[in-house]
Design a protein around this motif. Structure first.
Motif, PDB file in Angstrom:
ATOM      1  N   THR A 251       0.118  12.200   0.854  1.00 27.61           N
ATOM      2  CA  THR A 251      -0.667  13.362   1.262  1.00 27.61           C
ATOM      3  C   THR A 251      -0.478  14.462   0.228  1.00 27.61           C
ATOM      4  OG1 THR A 251      -0.473  12.841   3.620  1.00 27.61           O
ATOM      5  CG2 THR A 251      -1.005  15.118   3.028  1.00 27.61           C
TER       6      THR A 251
ATOM      7  N   ALA B 285       0.843  -1.191   0.000  1.00 26.07           N
ATOM      8  CA  ALA B 285       0.000   0.000   0.000  1.00 26.07           C
ATOM      9  C   ALA B 285       0.877   1.240   0.000  1.00 26.07           C
ATOM     10  CB  ALA B 285      -0.903  -0.005   1.233  1.00 26.07           C
ATOM     11  N   LYS B 286       0.455   2.245  -0.725  1.00 19.86           N
ATOM     12  CA  LYS B 286       1.197   3.496  -0.760  1.00 19.86           C
ATOM     13  C   LYS B 286       0.314   4.591  -0.191  1.00 19.86           C
ATOM     14  CE  LYS B 286       4.018   6.451  -3.711  1.00 19.86           C
ATOM     15  NZ  LYS B 286       5.193   6.230  -2.845  1.00 19.86           N
ATOM     16  N   ASP B 287       0.837   5.313   0.773  1.00 24.26           N
ATOM     17  CA  ASP B 287       0.106   6.405   1.408  1.00 24.26           C
ATOM     18  C   ASP B 287       0.759   7.729   1.022  1.00 24.26           C
ATOM     19  OD1 ASP B 287      -1.547   4.561   2.786  1.00 24.26           O
ATOM     20  OD2 ASP B 287      -0.003   4.323   4.329  1.00 24.26           O
TER      21      ASP B 287
ATOM     22  N   GLU C  55      -2.879  -0.547  -4.239  1.00 27.41           N
ATOM     23  CA  GLU C  55      -3.548   0.173  -3.158  1.00 27.41           C
ATOM     24  C   GLU C  55      -2.862   1.513  -2.978  1.00 27.41           C
ATOM     25  OE1 GLU C  55      -4.646  -0.082   1.618  1.00 27.41           O
ATOM     26  OE2 GLU C  55      -3.801  -1.840   0.587  1.00 27.41           O
ATOM     27  N   LEU C  56      -3.607   2.533  -3.252  1.00 31.84           N
ATOM     28  CA  LEU C  56      -3.108   3.894  -3.083  1.00 31.84           C
ATOM     29  C   LEU C  56      -4.068   4.630  -2.160  1.00 31.84           C
ATOM     30  CD1 LEU C  56      -1.217   6.261  -3.834  1.00 31.84           C
ATOM     31  CD2 LEU C  56      -2.739   6.715  -5.755  1.00 31.84           C
ATOM     32  N   ASN C  57      -3.544   5.193  -1.108  1.00 36.83           N
ATOM     33  CA  ASN C  57      -4.351   5.943  -0.148  1.00 36.83           C
ATOM     34  C   ASN C  57      -3.912   7.402  -0.193  1.00 36.83           C
ATOM     35  OD1 ASN C  57      -5.627   3.512   0.911  1.00 36.83           O
ATOM     36  ND2 ASN C  57      -3.629   3.072   1.833  1.00 36.83           N
ATOM     37  N   ILE C  58      -4.805   8.252  -0.643  1.00 36.52           N
ATOM     38  CA  ILE C  58      -4.484   9.674  -0.786  1.00 36.52           C
ATOM     39  C   ILE C  58      -5.226  10.470   0.276  1.00 36.52           C
ATOM     40  CG2 ILE C  58      -4.487  11.679  -2.317  1.00 36.52           C
ATOM     41  CD1 ILE C  58      -4.656   9.756  -4.674  1.00 36.52           C
ATOM     42  N   THR C  59      -4.485  11.193   1.071  1.00 37.92           N
ATOM     43  CA  THR C  59      -5.074  12.133   2.029  1.00 37.92           C
ATOM     44  C   THR C  59      -4.968  13.526   1.426  1.00 37.92           C
ATOM     45  OG1 THR C  59      -4.441  10.780   3.933  1.00 37.92           O
ATOM     46  CG2 THR C  59      -4.925  13.113   4.340  1.00 37.92           C
TER      47      THR C  59
ATOM     48  N   GLU D 271      -7.916   6.516  -6.472  1.00 38.03           N
ATOM     49  CA  GLU D 271      -7.764   5.338  -5.611  1.00 38.03           C
ATOM     50  C   GLU D 271      -8.539   4.144  -6.174  1.00 38.03           C
ATOM     51  OE1 GLU D 271      -7.262   7.613  -1.275  1.00 38.03           O
ATOM     52  OE2 GLU D 271      -9.212   6.831  -1.911  1.00 38.03           O
TER      53      GLU D 271
END
Length: 449
Positions: free
Chosen positions: A30, A26-28, A66-70, A57
Protein backbone atom coordinates in the motif's frame (compact mmCIF):
# COMPACT_ATOMS: atom_id res chain seq x y z
CA UNK A 1 5.10 -4.50 -10.79
CA UNK A 2 8.73 -3.94 -11.64
CA UNK A 3 11.53 -5.73 -9.78
CA UNK A 4 12.46 -3.26 -7.09
CA UNK A 5 15.85 -1.71 -7.33
CA UNK A 6 16.49 -3.00 -3.84
CA UNK A 7 15.60 -6.52 -4.94
CA UNK A 8 17.77 -6.16 -8.02
CA UNK A 9 20.68 -5.66 -5.67
CA UNK A 10 19.83 -8.88 -3.79
CA UNK A 11 22.41 -11.66 -3.75
CA UNK A 12 22.56 -14.28 -6.45
CA UNK A 13 21.92 -16.94 -3.83
CA UNK A 14 18.57 -15.41 -2.94
CA UNK A 15 17.63 -15.24 -6.62
CA UNK A 16 18.52 -18.86 -7.22
CA UNK A 17 16.67 -19.99 -4.12
CA UNK A 18 13.56 -18.10 -5.24
CA UNK A 19 13.77 -19.65 -8.70
CA UNK A 20 14.02 -23.17 -7.29
CA UNK A 21 11.08 -22.54 -5.04
CA UNK A 22 8.75 -22.19 -8.04
CA UNK A 23 6.47 -19.24 -8.97
CA UNK A 24 7.06 -16.04 -7.01
CA UNK A 25 4.57 -15.29 -4.29
CA UNK A 26 2.25 -12.35 -4.79
CA UNK A 27 3.33 -9.20 -3.02
CA UNK A 28 0.75 -6.74 -1.75
CA UNK A 29 1.81 -3.19 -0.87
CA UNK A 30 0.00 0.00 0.00
CA UNK A 31 1.38 3.39 -1.04
CA UNK A 32 -0.23 6.51 0.35
CA UNK A 33 0.01 9.87 -1.43
CA UNK A 34 -1.16 13.19 -0.01
CA UNK A 35 -1.41 16.40 -2.05
CA UNK A 36 -1.92 19.90 -0.69
CA UNK A 37 -3.62 22.78 -2.49
CA UNK A 38 -5.48 20.33 -4.67
CA UNK A 39 -8.98 20.95 -6.00
CA UNK A 40 -11.16 19.25 -8.62
CA UNK A 41 -8.95 20.40 -11.50
CA UNK A 42 -5.76 19.00 -9.91
CA UNK A 43 -6.70 15.37 -9.34
CA UNK A 44 -3.85 14.01 -11.46
CA UNK A 45 -1.46 14.97 -8.66
CA UNK A 46 -2.63 11.76 -7.04
CA UNK A 47 -4.30 9.97 -9.96
CA UNK A 48 -0.98 9.88 -11.82
CA UNK A 49 0.38 7.68 -9.05
CA UNK A 50 -2.59 5.35 -9.66
CA UNK A 51 -1.72 5.20 -13.36
CA UNK A 52 1.93 4.56 -12.52
CA UNK A 53 0.96 1.73 -10.17
CA UNK A 54 -0.95 0.01 -12.96
CA UNK A 55 2.08 0.25 -15.24
CA UNK A 56 4.40 -1.02 -12.50
CA UNK A 57 2.13 -4.00 -11.89
CA UNK A 58 2.01 -4.80 -15.61
CA UNK A 59 5.79 -4.62 -15.88
CA UNK A 60 6.05 -7.05 -12.99
CA UNK A 61 3.61 -9.44 -14.62
CA UNK A 62 5.73 -9.54 -17.76
CA UNK A 63 8.71 -10.46 -15.58
CA UNK A 64 6.71 -13.30 -14.10
CA UNK A 65 6.02 -11.61 -10.78
CA UNK A 66 2.82 -10.51 -9.13
CA UNK A 67 2.78 -7.16 -7.45
CA UNK A 68 -0.47 -5.65 -6.20
CA UNK A 69 -0.25 -1.97 -5.33
CA UNK A 70 -3.05 -0.22 -3.49
CA UNK A 71 -2.76 3.55 -3.79
CA UNK A 72 -4.41 5.50 -0.98
CA UNK A 73 -5.04 9.04 -2.20
CA UNK A 74 -5.79 12.05 -0.02
CA UNK A 75 -6.20 15.60 -1.31
CA UNK A 76 -6.50 18.83 0.65
CA UNK A 77 -7.98 21.92 -1.04
CA UNK A 78 -6.20 24.25 1.38
CA UNK A 79 -2.66 24.36 2.65
CA UNK A 80 -3.16 24.89 6.42
CA UNK A 81 -5.21 21.70 6.85
CA UNK A 82 -2.73 19.75 4.73
CA UNK A 83 0.29 20.97 6.72
CA UNK A 84 -1.42 20.28 10.05
CA UNK A 85 -2.45 16.77 9.01
CA UNK A 86 1.03 16.01 7.73
CA UNK A 87 2.62 17.27 10.93
CA UNK A 88 0.34 15.12 13.06
CA UNK A 89 0.94 12.04 10.91
CA UNK A 90 4.69 12.56 11.12
CA UNK A 91 4.56 12.97 14.89
CA UNK A 92 2.58 9.73 15.10
CA UNK A 93 5.25 7.99 13.01
CA UNK A 94 2.87 7.30 10.13
CA UNK A 95 3.35 9.90 7.37
CA UNK A 96 2.20 9.19 3.81
CA UNK A 97 4.76 7.58 1.52
CA UNK A 98 4.54 10.34 -1.08
CA UNK A 99 3.84 14.00 -0.41
CA UNK A 100 2.95 16.58 -3.06
CA UNK A 101 3.78 20.02 -1.73
CA UNK A 102 5.44 23.32 -2.60
CA UNK A 103 9.18 23.31 -3.16
CA UNK A 104 9.69 25.76 -0.29
CA UNK A 105 8.87 22.94 2.14
CA UNK A 106 11.94 20.97 1.10
CA UNK A 107 14.45 22.79 3.31
CA UNK A 108 12.61 22.57 6.66
CA UNK A 109 11.34 19.03 6.02
CA UNK A 110 14.80 17.84 4.99
CA UNK A 111 16.29 19.34 8.13
CA UNK A 112 13.64 17.70 10.29
CA UNK A 113 14.21 14.31 8.68
CA UNK A 114 10.67 14.01 7.37
CA UNK A 115 11.80 13.55 3.77
CA UNK A 116 14.75 11.81 2.13
CA UNK A 117 16.68 12.78 -1.03
CA UNK A 118 14.86 11.35 -4.02
CA UNK A 119 18.18 11.11 -5.86
CA UNK A 120 19.08 8.13 -3.63
CA UNK A 121 16.22 6.10 -5.16
CA UNK A 122 15.93 7.21 -8.79
CA UNK A 123 18.21 7.55 -11.80
CA UNK A 124 18.31 11.26 -12.60
CA UNK A 125 20.39 10.61 -15.71
CA UNK A 126 17.78 8.35 -17.29
CA UNK A 127 14.54 9.26 -19.03
CA UNK A 128 12.05 10.61 -18.05
CA UNK A 129 13.75 12.42 -15.19
CA UNK A 130 16.71 13.47 -17.33
CA UNK A 131 14.32 15.38 -19.61
CA UNK A 132 12.84 17.60 -16.87
CA UNK A 133 13.79 21.28 -17.19
CA UNK A 134 17.08 21.82 -15.31
CA UNK A 135 15.84 24.96 -13.56
CA UNK A 136 12.91 23.01 -12.13
CA UNK A 137 15.31 20.35 -10.82
CA UNK A 138 17.36 23.08 -9.18
CA UNK A 139 14.23 24.39 -7.48
CA UNK A 140 13.62 20.84 -6.18
CA UNK A 141 17.09 20.65 -4.62
CA UNK A 142 18.49 21.57 -1.26
CA UNK A 143 21.97 21.57 0.25
CA UNK A 144 23.52 19.85 -2.76
CA UNK A 145 20.95 17.05 -3.05
CA UNK A 146 17.86 16.58 -5.19
CA UNK A 147 14.99 15.99 -2.78
CA UNK A 148 11.98 16.28 -5.03
CA UNK A 149 10.75 15.61 -8.54
CA UNK A 150 8.75 18.51 -10.03
CA UNK A 151 5.11 17.51 -10.34
CA UNK A 152 4.12 20.60 -12.29
CA UNK A 153 5.24 24.08 -13.23
CA UNK A 154 3.34 27.32 -13.33
CA UNK A 155 3.70 31.06 -13.46
CA UNK A 156 1.74 33.89 -11.92
CA UNK A 157 0.58 36.48 -14.44
CA UNK A 158 -1.18 39.81 -14.39
CA UNK A 159 -4.67 39.74 -15.91
CA UNK A 160 -6.60 42.54 -17.63
CA UNK A 161 -10.33 42.46 -18.38
CA UNK A 162 -10.34 43.43 -22.06
CA UNK A 163 -13.86 44.96 -22.25
CA UNK A 164 -13.02 47.31 -19.35
CA UNK A 165 -9.68 48.28 -20.90
CA UNK A 166 -11.43 48.95 -24.23
CA UNK A 167 -13.94 51.14 -22.41
CA UNK A 168 -11.20 53.53 -21.24
CA UNK A 169 -9.66 54.04 -24.66
CA UNK A 170 -7.51 51.02 -25.44
CA UNK A 171 -7.92 49.35 -28.82
CA UNK A 172 -7.67 45.64 -29.51
CA UNK A 173 -4.29 46.32 -31.09
CA UNK A 174 -3.18 48.13 -27.93
CA UNK A 175 -4.20 45.17 -25.79
CA UNK A 176 -2.50 42.71 -28.10
CA UNK A 177 0.70 44.74 -27.70
CA UNK A 178 0.35 45.17 -23.93
CA UNK A 179 2.27 42.02 -22.83
CA UNK A 180 5.34 43.20 -24.77
CA UNK A 181 5.02 46.71 -23.27
CA UNK A 182 4.96 45.15 -19.82
CA UNK A 183 7.96 42.97 -20.63
CA UNK A 184 9.89 46.01 -21.91
CA UNK A 185 9.08 48.09 -18.82
CA UNK A 186 7.00 50.58 -20.83
CA UNK A 187 3.87 49.71 -18.83
CA UNK A 188 4.51 49.75 -15.07
CA UNK A 189 2.63 49.34 -11.81
CA UNK A 190 2.02 53.09 -11.84
CA UNK A 191 0.09 52.61 -15.10
CA UNK A 192 -1.90 49.85 -13.41
CA UNK A 193 -3.19 52.29 -10.79
CA UNK A 194 -3.89 54.90 -13.44
CA UNK A 195 -5.94 52.53 -15.58
CA UNK A 196 -7.75 51.07 -12.58
CA UNK A 197 -8.78 54.61 -11.54
CA UNK A 198 -9.94 55.43 -15.09
CA UNK A 199 -12.17 52.35 -15.10
CA UNK A 200 -13.81 53.37 -11.86
CA UNK A 201 -14.16 57.02 -12.86
CA UNK A 202 -15.84 55.90 -16.09
CA UNK A 203 -18.22 53.67 -14.15
CA UNK A 204 -16.92 50.58 -15.90
CA UNK A 205 -16.15 48.84 -12.61
CA UNK A 206 -17.30 49.54 -9.08
CA UNK A 207 -15.09 51.37 -6.56
CA UNK A 208 -12.55 48.97 -5.10
CA UNK A 209 -12.65 46.67 -8.12
CA UNK A 210 -10.19 48.48 -10.39
CA UNK A 211 -7.23 46.51 -9.07
CA UNK A 212 -8.39 43.29 -7.43
CA UNK A 213 -5.41 41.46 -5.87
CA UNK A 214 -5.26 38.00 -4.41
CA UNK A 215 -7.21 38.24 -1.13
CA UNK A 216 -4.94 36.00 0.92
CA UNK A 217 -1.30 35.33 1.67
CA UNK A 218 0.63 33.57 -1.05
CA UNK A 219 3.86 33.50 -3.07
CA UNK A 220 2.35 36.01 -5.50
CA UNK A 221 3.23 38.98 -3.33
CA UNK A 222 6.97 38.38 -3.58
CA UNK A 223 6.62 39.33 -7.25
CA UNK A 224 5.85 42.91 -6.28
CA UNK A 225 8.98 43.05 -4.11
CA UNK A 226 10.94 41.92 -7.19
CA UNK A 227 9.12 44.51 -9.33
CA UNK A 228 10.90 47.17 -7.32
CA UNK A 229 14.30 45.49 -7.50
CA UNK A 230 14.09 43.35 -4.39
CA UNK A 231 16.38 40.33 -3.98
CA UNK A 232 15.41 37.30 -1.91
CA UNK A 233 18.69 35.42 -1.53
CA UNK A 234 22.41 35.87 -2.15
CA UNK A 235 25.07 33.23 -1.59
CA UNK A 236 22.76 31.12 0.55
CA UNK A 237 21.62 34.02 2.75
CA UNK A 238 18.24 35.71 2.64
CA UNK A 239 18.17 39.38 1.69
CA UNK A 240 15.92 42.14 3.04
CA UNK A 241 16.08 45.22 0.80
CA UNK A 242 14.50 48.08 2.73
CA UNK A 243 14.01 50.31 -0.30
CA UNK A 244 12.37 47.63 -2.42
CA UNK A 245 10.12 46.43 0.41
CA UNK A 246 9.13 50.02 1.20
CA UNK A 247 8.10 50.69 -2.40
CA UNK A 248 6.27 47.35 -2.53
CA UNK A 249 4.21 48.22 0.54
CA UNK A 250 3.65 51.78 -0.68
CA UNK A 251 2.20 50.52 -3.97
CA UNK A 252 -0.62 48.76 -2.13
CA UNK A 253 -1.14 51.72 0.20
CA UNK A 254 -1.43 53.92 -2.89
CA UNK A 255 -3.95 51.49 -4.40
CA UNK A 256 -6.13 51.83 -1.30
CA UNK A 257 -5.68 55.63 -1.22
CA UNK A 258 -6.76 55.84 -4.86
CA UNK A 259 -9.85 53.79 -4.05
CA UNK A 260 -9.07 51.11 -6.62
CA UNK A 261 -8.46 48.45 -3.96
CA UNK A 262 -10.42 48.11 -0.73
CA UNK A 263 -8.76 48.57 2.63
CA UNK A 264 -10.48 45.39 3.87
CA UNK A 265 -9.78 43.41 0.68
CA UNK A 266 -7.45 40.97 2.43
CA UNK A 267 -9.44 38.18 4.00
CA UNK A 268 -12.45 38.39 1.69
CA UNK A 269 -14.13 35.11 0.83
CA UNK A 270 -12.22 33.26 -1.88
CA UNK A 271 -15.40 32.05 -3.59
CA UNK A 272 -16.62 35.63 -3.88
CA UNK A 273 -13.29 36.75 -5.33
CA UNK A 274 -13.39 34.01 -7.96
CA UNK A 275 -17.00 34.74 -8.87
CA UNK A 276 -16.35 38.48 -9.20
CA UNK A 277 -13.49 37.86 -11.62
CA UNK A 278 -15.44 35.31 -13.62
CA UNK A 279 -18.28 37.79 -13.99
CA UNK A 280 -15.98 40.56 -15.26
CA UNK A 281 -16.39 42.76 -12.20
CA UNK A 282 -12.63 43.21 -11.69
CA UNK A 283 -10.59 45.44 -13.99
CA UNK A 284 -7.03 44.25 -13.33
CA UNK A 285 -5.86 41.46 -11.04
CA UNK A 286 -3.14 38.88 -10.58
CA UNK A 287 -3.20 35.12 -10.13
CA UNK A 288 -1.75 31.89 -11.45
CA UNK A 289 -1.71 30.10 -14.76
CA UNK A 290 -3.91 27.41 -13.24
CA UNK A 291 -6.62 30.02 -12.70
CA UNK A 292 -7.53 29.55 -16.34
CA UNK A 293 -9.05 26.16 -15.50
CA UNK A 294 -11.07 27.70 -12.68
CA UNK A 295 -12.36 30.51 -14.88
CA UNK A 296 -13.54 28.28 -17.72
CA UNK A 297 -14.67 25.29 -15.64
CA UNK A 298 -16.06 26.54 -12.34
CA UNK A 299 -16.78 30.21 -13.11
CA UNK A 300 -18.30 29.64 -16.55
CA UNK A 301 -16.13 32.06 -18.52
CA UNK A 302 -17.14 31.26 -22.10
CA UNK A 303 -14.59 33.30 -24.05
CA UNK A 304 -11.42 33.63 -21.99
CA UNK A 305 -9.19 35.02 -24.73
CA UNK A 306 -11.89 37.40 -25.90
CA UNK A 307 -12.28 38.77 -22.38
CA UNK A 308 -8.82 38.52 -20.81
CA UNK A 309 -5.31 39.64 -21.64
CA UNK A 310 -2.35 38.47 -19.53
CA UNK A 311 1.24 39.50 -19.01
CA UNK A 312 4.18 39.40 -16.64
CA UNK A 313 3.84 41.36 -13.39
CA UNK A 314 4.80 44.91 -14.44
CA UNK A 315 7.96 46.57 -13.18
CA UNK A 316 7.54 48.99 -10.32
CA UNK A 317 10.26 51.42 -11.34
CA UNK A 318 13.61 51.61 -13.10
CA UNK A 319 15.26 49.58 -10.31
CA UNK A 320 12.97 46.64 -10.94
CA UNK A 321 11.71 44.73 -13.92
CA UNK A 322 8.71 42.78 -15.13
CA UNK A 323 8.72 39.31 -13.65
CA UNK A 324 6.73 36.27 -12.67
CA UNK A 325 7.13 33.60 -10.07
CA UNK A 326 6.98 29.87 -10.60
CA UNK A 327 5.98 27.77 -7.64
CA UNK A 328 6.24 24.16 -8.75
CA UNK A 329 4.78 21.48 -6.56
CA UNK A 330 7.09 18.53 -6.10
CA UNK A 331 6.82 14.83 -5.34
CA UNK A 332 8.62 14.11 -2.06
CA UNK A 333 9.52 10.79 -0.43
CA UNK A 334 9.07 10.51 3.31
CA UNK A 335 11.55 8.62 5.46
CA UNK A 336 10.50 5.04 6.18
CA UNK A 337 12.24 2.11 7.87
CA UNK A 338 10.90 -0.09 5.08
CA UNK A 339 13.32 0.82 2.29
CA UNK A 340 11.39 -1.37 -0.13
CA UNK A 341 8.32 0.83 0.24
CA UNK A 342 10.41 3.96 -0.32
CA UNK A 343 11.81 2.40 -3.48
CA UNK A 344 8.36 1.47 -4.81
CA UNK A 345 7.17 5.02 -4.12
CA UNK A 346 10.20 6.37 -6.00
CA UNK A 347 9.49 4.08 -8.96
CA UNK A 348 5.90 5.34 -9.06
CA UNK A 349 7.07 8.96 -9.05
CA UNK A 350 9.44 8.23 -11.92
CA UNK A 351 6.70 6.70 -14.06
CA UNK A 352 4.24 9.48 -13.16
CA UNK A 353 6.80 11.98 -14.52
CA UNK A 354 6.60 10.57 -18.04
CA UNK A 355 5.33 13.23 -20.49
CA UNK A 356 2.26 11.26 -21.57
CA UNK A 357 1.11 11.06 -17.96
CA UNK A 358 2.19 14.46 -16.67
CA UNK A 359 0.51 16.22 -19.59
CA UNK A 360 -2.87 15.02 -18.30
CA UNK A 361 -2.33 17.10 -15.18
CA UNK A 362 -0.90 20.07 -17.06
CA UNK A 363 -3.89 20.46 -19.37
CA UNK A 364 -6.70 19.50 -16.98
CA UNK A 365 -5.42 21.87 -14.29
CA UNK A 366 -3.99 24.58 -16.62
CA UNK A 367 -0.50 24.15 -15.23
CA UNK A 368 2.62 24.12 -17.36
CA UNK A 369 4.71 21.15 -18.46
CA UNK A 370 7.83 19.92 -16.69
CA UNK A 371 9.79 19.03 -19.84
CA UNK A 372 10.30 20.23 -23.40
CA UNK A 373 9.10 16.86 -24.66
CA UNK A 374 5.78 17.36 -22.91
CA UNK A 375 5.15 20.57 -24.83
CA UNK A 376 5.42 18.69 -28.14
CA UNK A 377 2.54 16.34 -27.35
CA UNK A 378 -0.64 17.21 -29.21
CA UNK A 379 -2.71 17.53 -26.05
CA UNK A 380 -0.33 20.29 -24.93
CA UNK A 381 0.68 21.93 -28.20
CA UNK A 382 -2.94 22.15 -29.36
CA UNK A 383 -3.94 23.92 -26.14
CA UNK A 384 -3.73 27.67 -26.68
CA UNK A 385 -3.44 28.57 -23.01
CA UNK A 386 -0.65 26.12 -22.26
CA UNK A 387 1.32 27.17 -25.33
CA UNK A 388 0.98 30.93 -24.92
CA UNK A 389 1.52 30.93 -21.17
CA UNK A 390 4.66 28.80 -21.52
CA UNK A 391 6.15 31.12 -24.13
CA UNK A 392 5.15 34.40 -22.53
CA UNK A 393 5.88 33.69 -18.88
CA UNK A 394 8.25 30.81 -18.16
CA UNK A 395 11.43 32.39 -19.59
CA UNK A 396 11.12 35.18 -17.00
CA UNK A 397 10.11 33.10 -14.00
CA UNK A 398 12.04 32.91 -10.76
CA UNK A 399 11.23 31.00 -7.57
CA UNK A 400 11.28 31.51 -3.85
CA UNK A 401 14.46 30.20 -2.20
CA UNK A 402 14.71 26.75 -0.65
CA UNK A 403 15.97 28.19 2.61
CA UNK A 404 15.00 26.81 6.01
CA UNK A 405 14.72 30.37 7.34
CA UNK A 406 12.43 31.63 4.62
CA UNK A 407 9.28 30.96 6.63
CA UNK A 408 10.33 33.57 9.21
CA UNK A 409 10.96 36.09 6.44
CA UNK A 410 7.67 35.31 4.71
CA UNK A 411 5.64 35.70 7.91
CA UNK A 412 7.32 39.03 8.67
CA UNK A 413 6.77 40.33 5.13
CA UNK A 414 3.09 39.42 5.20
CA UNK A 415 2.51 40.95 8.62
CA UNK A 416 4.09 44.20 7.45
CA UNK A 417 2.08 44.25 4.25
CA UNK A 418 -1.19 43.70 6.10
CA UNK A 419 -0.38 46.41 8.64
CA UNK A 420 0.42 49.01 6.01
CA UNK A 421 -2.37 47.97 3.62
CA UNK A 422 -5.06 48.28 6.29
CA UNK A 423 -3.62 51.48 7.70
CA UNK A 424 -2.88 49.97 11.09
CA UNK A 425 0.66 51.26 10.67
CA UNK A 426 2.45 53.58 8.31
CA UNK A 427 4.73 52.04 5.73
CA UNK A 428 7.79 53.23 7.64
CA UNK A 429 6.48 51.71 10.87
CA UNK A 430 5.71 48.42 9.13
CA UNK A 431 9.18 48.28 7.55
CA UNK A 432 10.77 48.99 10.93
CA UNK A 433 8.78 46.16 12.51
CA UNK A 434 9.79 43.75 9.76
CA UNK A 435 13.45 44.65 10.19
CA UNK A 436 13.26 44.20 13.96
CA UNK A 437 11.60 40.80 13.54
CA UNK A 438 14.20 39.65 11.03
CA UNK A 439 17.14 40.84 13.10
CA UNK A 440 15.89 39.10 16.21
CA UNK A 441 14.66 35.97 14.47
CA UNK A 442 17.37 35.39 11.90
CA UNK A 443 20.42 37.34 12.96
CA UNK A 444 23.32 36.74 10.59
CA UNK A 445 21.18 34.41 8.44
CA UNK A 446 19.75 37.41 6.60
CA UNK A 447 21.41 40.36 4.90
CA UNK A 448 19.68 43.64 5.67
CA UNK A 449 20.45 46.57 3.42
Amino acid sequence: MTILRGLMRATALVAVTAALAGPALAKDVTISVWAGGTGPNDVYRVDSIDIAADILEREAAIRGEELNITVEKTTYPGWPDFKQALTLSAEAGNPPNIVVSGHEDIAPWAQSGLIVPVEDYVDLDAWPLSAIYPNLMEIASYSGSVYGIPQDAESRPFFFWRPSMLAIGYTDADLDALPQKVQDGAYTLANVLEDAKKMQDAGVVQPGYGFYPRPSNGPDYWQFYRSFGGTLEENGKLVFDRAAMTKFYQFFVDAVAAGVTKKNHIGMDDATWWADIGAGKAGIWHGGTWHYARYVNQEGMKDFFGNVQFSLIPAGDAQGKANTLTHPLVYLLTANKDEELVQIAADLITIASEPQINVLHAIKSAHLGISEEETTLALYSDNRWASEASQRLLPYATAMPNNANFGVYWDAMWAGLQASWTGTKTVDQAISDVETTLKSGLGDAIIIR
